[in-house]
Every structure is written in C-alpha cells, then in structure tokens.
Design a protein around this motif. Sequence first.
Motif, mmCIF file in Angstrom:
data_model
loop_
_atom_site.group_PDB
_atom_site.id
_atom_site.type_symbol
_atom_site.label_atom_id
_atom_site.label_comp_id
_atom_site.label_asym_id
_atom_site.label_seq_id
_atom_site.Cartn_x
_atom_site.Cartn_y
_atom_site.Cartn_z
ATOM 1 N N VAL A 151 -107.074 -131.773 -16.663
ATOM 2 C CA VAL A 151 -107.684 -130.466 -16.956
ATOM 3 C C VAL A 151 -107.983 -129.716 -15.661
ATOM 4 C CG1 VAL A 151 -108.775 -131.275 -19.089
ATOM 5 C CG2 VAL A 151 -110.020 -131.464 -16.947
ATOM 6 N N SER A 152 -108.282 -128.428 -15.811
ATOM 7 C CA SER A 152 -108.690 -127.648 -14.644
ATOM 8 C C SER A 152 -110.213 -127.677 -14.552
ATOM 9 C CB SER A 152 -108.210 -126.211 -14.783
ATOM 10 O OG SER A 152 -108.988 -125.574 -15.776
ATOM 11 N N SER A 153 -110.753 -127.021 -13.533
ATOM 12 C CA SER A 153 -112.220 -127.019 -13.385
ATOM 13 C C SER A 153 -112.889 -126.256 -14.527
ATOM 14 C CB SER A 153 -112.597 -126.412 -12.039
ATOM 15 O OG SER A 153 -111.998 -125.162 -11.916
ATOM 16 N N GLN A 154 -112.127 -125.374 -15.194
ATOM 17 C CA GLN A 154 -112.713 -124.639 -16.343
ATOM 18 C C GLN A 154 -112.450 -125.362 -17.663
ATOM 19 O OE1 GLN A 154 -110.426 -122.797 -14.251
ATOM 20 N NE2 GLN A 154 -112.114 -122.142 -12.961
ATOM 21 N N LYS A 155 -112.069 -126.626 -17.551
ATOM 22 C CA LYS A 155 -111.763 -127.448 -18.731
ATOM 23 C C LYS A 155 -110.611 -126.888 -19.555
ATOM 24 C CE LYS A 155 -115.914 -130.078 -19.123
ATOM 25 N NZ LYS A 155 -117.109 -130.404 -19.873
ATOM 26 N N VAL A 156 -109.667 -126.314 -18.866
ATOM 27 C CA VAL A 156 -108.424 -125.889 -19.525
ATOM 28 C C VAL A 156 -107.470 -127.077 -19.480
ATOM 29 C CG1 VAL A 156 -106.407 -124.389 -19.323
ATOM 30 C CG2 VAL A 156 -108.685 -123.470 -18.942
ATOM 31 N N LEU A 157 -106.923 -127.428 -20.631
ATOM 32 C CA LEU A 157 -106.047 -128.603 -20.697
ATOM 33 C C LEU A 157 -104.673 -128.300 -20.113
ATOM 34 C CD1 LEU A 157 -105.621 -131.521 -21.769
ATOM 35 C CD2 LEU A 157 -104.784 -130.503 -23.885
ATOM 36 N N PHE A 158 -104.241 -129.143 -19.191
ATOM 37 C CA PHE A 158 -102.897 -129.015 -18.602
ATOM 38 C C PHE A 158 -101.910 -129.932 -19.300
ATOM 39 C CE2 PHE A 158 -102.522 -126.550 -14.605
ATOM 40 C CZ PHE A 158 -103.745 -125.905 -14.710
#
Lengths: 291, 165
Positions: A151-158
């Motif tokens: 995930v990214s720091s904004q909790k966006v799933l990669f």
Amino acid sequence: MNKFLNNNKNKKNGWIKIVTGIVVLILFVVILNLFSYKIRSSVYYVSLPVQKIFSNAGSNTASVLSSVFNYKNLQKENKDLKNENQKLLSQMAYFYDEAEQNQAVKDILACSQEEDFNLVLADITGFDLKEDFALIDKGKDSGILENMAVVSSQKVLFGRVFKVYKNYSQVMLISNKNSILDVKILITKPSQDEAINIENDNSASVFGVVKGKGGFSVFLDLVPTDQKINNGDILTTSALEGIFPKNLLIGKIKEKEKNDLKPFQTASVQPFFDVKKTEKVFVITNYKQEK
Amino acid sequence: MWFKYLLITIAFFILALVQASFFTYFSILGAVPSFIFILFLLILFFYRKDRIFSIFTAIVAGFFLDVFSISIFASNIVSFLIISFASEKLFSNLKEIDEKFSIFHFILFFISFFIFNELFIYLVNYFLGNLSFNNLSWIFLVEIVYNLVFAIIAFYAFKKLQSKK
C-alpha cells in the motif's frame, strides 16, 4: 549414386545437429531455471544501487516534463479537484448532519484511522509495465512473504507481493489481468430516500469484485443488478478474499455499465494508485485473515 | 576481440537497468521501449557475418531481459536464439542484395521478429502455466510503433558508425 548418398548423409547430419541443438537448449533452460532464484537475487543485489539512481532520475525527469507539457491540464485538474473537494465537503457535512450512523461514513473514516499494522517501507525500483508488475527493494531478509499487501502511505492498495527473493520482491499490481479482489462499494451520493434506508439498515453495503485489465486499469464486476451504484462511488477492500485487510482504498467508479441481459453490473474504475508518482510503498507484514 | 564481448555485456546490462527503471516513467499507454531488443536486432542486422557474436548477443540480451521480467526464466534467451538462427537463414537467402540492406528491410525485419518474440514469450508462459502473465492486447500495437521509432533512429546511428569504419 555417390551424390545421392552424400546428400542423404548431409541431410542426416543436419537432423542430428538440430536434435542435439534442441536437447542442449532444453538442458540449458532447465539448469537456468533450477538456479533462477539465485541468479535473479545476485544480479539484483549488484544492480540495486544503480537501479535506484535510474528510477529516481526517471521519476524526477518525468515529473519535470509533465509539469512543462501539462501546464494547462494541471490548471484544469486543479480546478476540478477544488470542485470535487467542495462537493466532498458538502457530502461529508450532509452525512454528519443527516446520517451520523451511516455505514459509508464509518468506512471512509476507517480508511484514515491508524490501524496497528506492521509496515515495511520499500522503494519501488523498477517495473514490468507490460505485465503490471513492480519491483521493490525489500525481500526475504526484511520479513516479506508472498501475498502480503502493498500500500501507499495514504493506504491506497497497489497490489500484493507475488514472488519474494533474498533482497527484492515482485509485486503484482491490482491492474494485472490475473488480479481479482473483493471490494466494498461506499455509496457516496445517496438520494434522500436511500440515505434514510441506509440509516435504518446497516447491511446496506454493496459488494463486488475488482479485476485487473492490464495497462494500469481495473474494472468493477459482479455487482448484483438490484443494487444501486453511482459514478464517483469509492471502492475499498472488503477482506473477503483473505489476502488484503479491509478498508484499503482502491479507486472510484468512473462509469457504470448496466446491461439488463446480464445478471451483474460492471463499471470502469479510476484506480487511486499511481505508479509514476509513487517512489515509496509499504508492505503490511502482520495481516492475517482472522483479524 | 574479447573487448567486443565485454563491451556488449556491459551495454546490455545498462540497457536492462534503464529499461526497467528509468524508461518506465515514459510509457505510452503502458508500452515501454525495449532497448535490449532493439540493440539485439541491430547487431544481428549489421554483424550478420559473425555467427559466434550473434549467438553470444542472443544469450546475453535474453539473459538480462529474463532477469528483470516476470516471465519464465530463459524464455527470452530461447526466443533470441531462435531469432538469431532464423535471421542467419534469412540473410543467407538474401545474399545477392547483401550490401544493399536498407531501412525498408530493417523495418520488415524488426516488425516480424518483434511479433514473433511477443507471441513466443506469451505462448511459453501460457503453456508453462505462468499465471501472472497478462494476455496479449492492442497495447502490443502501440509497443511496435513506439519501439520502431527508437529502432529507426538507432538504425541510422549504427549505419553512420559502420560507414565511418
């Protein structure tokens, strides 16, 4: 007669050469595959510092170029974002005032709340864009295992860790054509009547499945036709498949497609992840299905 | 003599790194230029008389592509070796126009082997059960055009280099 015999002999020799060549090639491939883990790890270990430099240089150059070429687009994007922000603020206000217990608001808030995940910070050092894969500079040595969420720091799933090597890992992005994950659709624009219904009914969440399309795009599928979804609805992970923790951000519905002949609705989705603008990601190392 | 082999190994290594990291930020609809493939075909085209060098190039170029991709290991090496042998056969049949190879021949040569390579890698991964592999899509066409632009520029650079020699 001699010429005929010589021709036959030459043909035979030719076939022997071809068969020997194929056997040697197969052996070569098998041996290389037996040692592929060690070979890939070693080459990667040697190339990692240089690759990081190239990756950073690429990212910086791309952002400079895009700001030069997309100056007008940036202005438009900025304007659109401002408008969207205002809309969202008014929606949030609506939710707070009119439906405090609304499940969708709870879910959106949950996305921004700190959860006690163990995170390993990793640099994206390369991509296999054709296959929607990314390479990160953390591997077995850092406690990374297969199927861990990235995930990214904004909790966006990669995506999820696909293969782990000693000091790096391959990450299958959610846009890979073989990626499927269960999602929850957060209805962000309910009508007055629907809002009342949702308020009275906690089971109003709509679920579906997000599938990869390749080329960094995804789409929503398997949403029952009797469920109402809207353009702009936010998609988060539902944790039903047991790989990803719930409430990780995925994207928003761009355009829904409803076909009366089909038992399910589909929609194109604008994913939140942006590989070209992200250099660092986090691997969630302590998530278990039972959580 | 050995210097040529060392130089080409280093060149492919650097190209592999640039291709997997730097140029991924300049993709067009998900298509990225494959500099390894371009250089490999240019070497086959311009150094077609040196059989050992062609085979060495096929192995090294395929190796670095395999290392940085998720395809089944050695699939690129095998594909490049097949291309190397096929081009040798092709050039031996075109001997009479040996010295007149033009950009037109190169474009045909490039497109046909590019398509072969894509199909070969896809089929190998499909039949050997590499489940992470994307299906072929129309992005493939974008890739051909994108790569062809770089290949044509590199062709003229190589030609100039050859004429200086």
